[in-house]
Design an enzyme around this catalytic site. Structure first.
Site, PDB file in Angstrom:
ATOM      1  N   SER A 155       7.742  -3.089   6.683  1.00 37.82           N
ATOM      2  CA  SER A 155       7.938  -4.063   8.140  1.00 37.82           C
ATOM      3  C   SER A 155       6.594  -3.656   9.078  1.00 37.82           C
ATOM      4  CB  SER A 155       9.052  -3.707   8.788  1.00 37.82           C
ATOM      5  OG  SER A 155       9.359  -4.279   9.965  1.00 37.82           O
ATOM      6  N   HIS A 192       8.920   0.783   9.184  1.00 39.68           N
ATOM      7  CA  HIS A 192       8.205  -0.120  10.226  1.00 39.68           C
ATOM      8  C   HIS A 192       6.868   0.545  10.566  1.00 39.68           C
ATOM      9  CE1 HIS A 192       7.504  -3.219  12.924  1.00 39.68           C
ATOM     10  NE2 HIS A 192       7.317  -2.469  13.699  1.00 39.68           N
ATOM     11  N   SER A 193       5.825  -0.170  10.301  1.00 42.62           N
ATOM     12  CA  SER A 193       4.555   0.343  10.726  1.00 42.62           C
ATOM     13  C   SER A 193       4.049   1.474  10.100  1.00 42.62           C
ATOM     14  CB  SER A 193       4.336   0.182  12.326  1.00 42.62           C
ATOM     15  OG  SER A 193       3.221   0.644  12.710  1.00 42.62           O
ATOM     16  N   MET A 194       3.924   2.723  10.761  1.00 47.71           N
ATOM     17  CA  MET A 194       3.580   3.943   9.930  1.00 47.71           C
ATOM     18  C   MET A 194       4.829   4.070   8.965  1.00 47.71           C
ATOM     19  SD  MET A 194       3.132   7.883  11.421  1.00 47.71           S
ATOM     20  CE  MET A 194       5.002   8.270  11.733  1.00 47.71           C
ATOM     21  N   ALA A 253       6.297   2.213   7.001  1.00 49.98           N
ATOM     22  CA  ALA A 253       6.177   1.569   5.878  1.00 49.98           C
ATOM     23  C   ALA A 253       5.285   2.372   4.986  1.00 49.98           C
ATOM     24  CB  ALA A 253       5.605   0.084   6.141  1.00 49.98           C
TER      25      ALA A 253
END
Length: 261
Positions: free
Chosen positions: A124, A96-98, A100
């Site tokens: 994500s 998720h975020s970083m 990803a």
């Protein structure tokens, strides 16, 4: 019991719900400032079908005394070394975020090294690595960094309410933002970066990721691409926990079935 299954002292990996007989594993990579415990509800929800490994970066919670890493290459090198012993089964990466971006670069590393266990990547809450925004949150003072964290509403509410504790963890948060904001994706424009499938999940009101930026992941693989949008902002996966967990389970099943089918 294998050596991997019996390990309890790995600083990088948390197995909240061990599943010794699972045919595959799902590795969860947190966001900037995040910790392995963020994914506890998802580990619980997915334990019926897969063994979940939640990654704990240095510089937070029980690893708070360790210096945080400040670049994506450093993090990927460390993740590759830490996770290799767990790749005795097929694996799907979720970030998720970083996380990803770390998942993307880790997947590239696994493919370059010829590791046969990688089955897919679920990205994500992050725009495609080939898109660029000139963000400098890591250069703000502490108050500016806290303001960003509050705006995205991704950090535990109890931590946000405790100013003293929040300032204690700011070095690891700043290190994460430094890593992700100084990252530049290097890809060969004539070839896909990955051969495994990519699934993208995003919030339809995410101020950090437009729908177009999320869909820009598609050209990065020749292994298949799926896209899902959920109601919500950057941390859409918290209020949409049940729906997101179901989407992850569907992706894991599709990725692992396709590999053996």
């Amino acid at each position: 019991m294998s050596t991997t299954e019996s390990r309890t002292d790995d600083p990088w990996v948390r197995r909240f719900h061990p599943v010794a007989d699972s045919p595959h594993r799902l590795v969860l990579l947190p966001h900037a400032g995040g910790s392995a415990s963020f994914f506890f509800p998802f580990s619980k929800a997915l334990a019926a079908t897969t063994e979940v490994l939640s990654v704990q970066y240095p510089g937070r919670q029980d690893r708070r005394a360790e210096p945080p890493l400040t670049s994506v290459p450093e993090l990927v090198d460390a993740l590759y070394e830490a996770l290799t012993p767990w790749l005795d089964r097929p694996v799907v990466l979720f970030g998720h975020s970083m996380g990803a971006v770390l998942g993307f670069e880790l997947a590239r590393r696994l493919e370059r090294e010829g590791n046969p266990q990688l089955r897919g990547l679920i990205a994500s809450g992050r725009r495609a690595p080939t898109t660029f925004r000139d963000e400098k949150v890591h250069q703000r003072d502490d108050d500016g960094l806290i303001a960003e964290i509050r705006a995205l509403s991704g950090t535990d509410s109890g931590l946000l309410a405790d100013e003293e504790l929040l300032r204690m963890v700011l070095p690891s948060i700043r290190a994460d933002y430094t890593a992700i904001e100084t990252y530049r994706c290097e890809v060969d424009g004539g070839a896909p970066a990955l051969h495994c499938p990519i699934s993208v999940l995003t919030g339809d009101a995410d101020p950090r990721v437009s729908i177009e930026e999320a869909k820009a992941w598609a050209p990065l693989t020749d292994g298949g691409f799926t896209f899902r949008s959920f109601p919500g902002g950057h941390f859409f996966l918290t209020p949409q926990q049940e729906q997101v967990a179901a989407a992850i389970a569907d992706d894991v099943a599709a990725f692992t079935h396709a590999a053996v089918g």
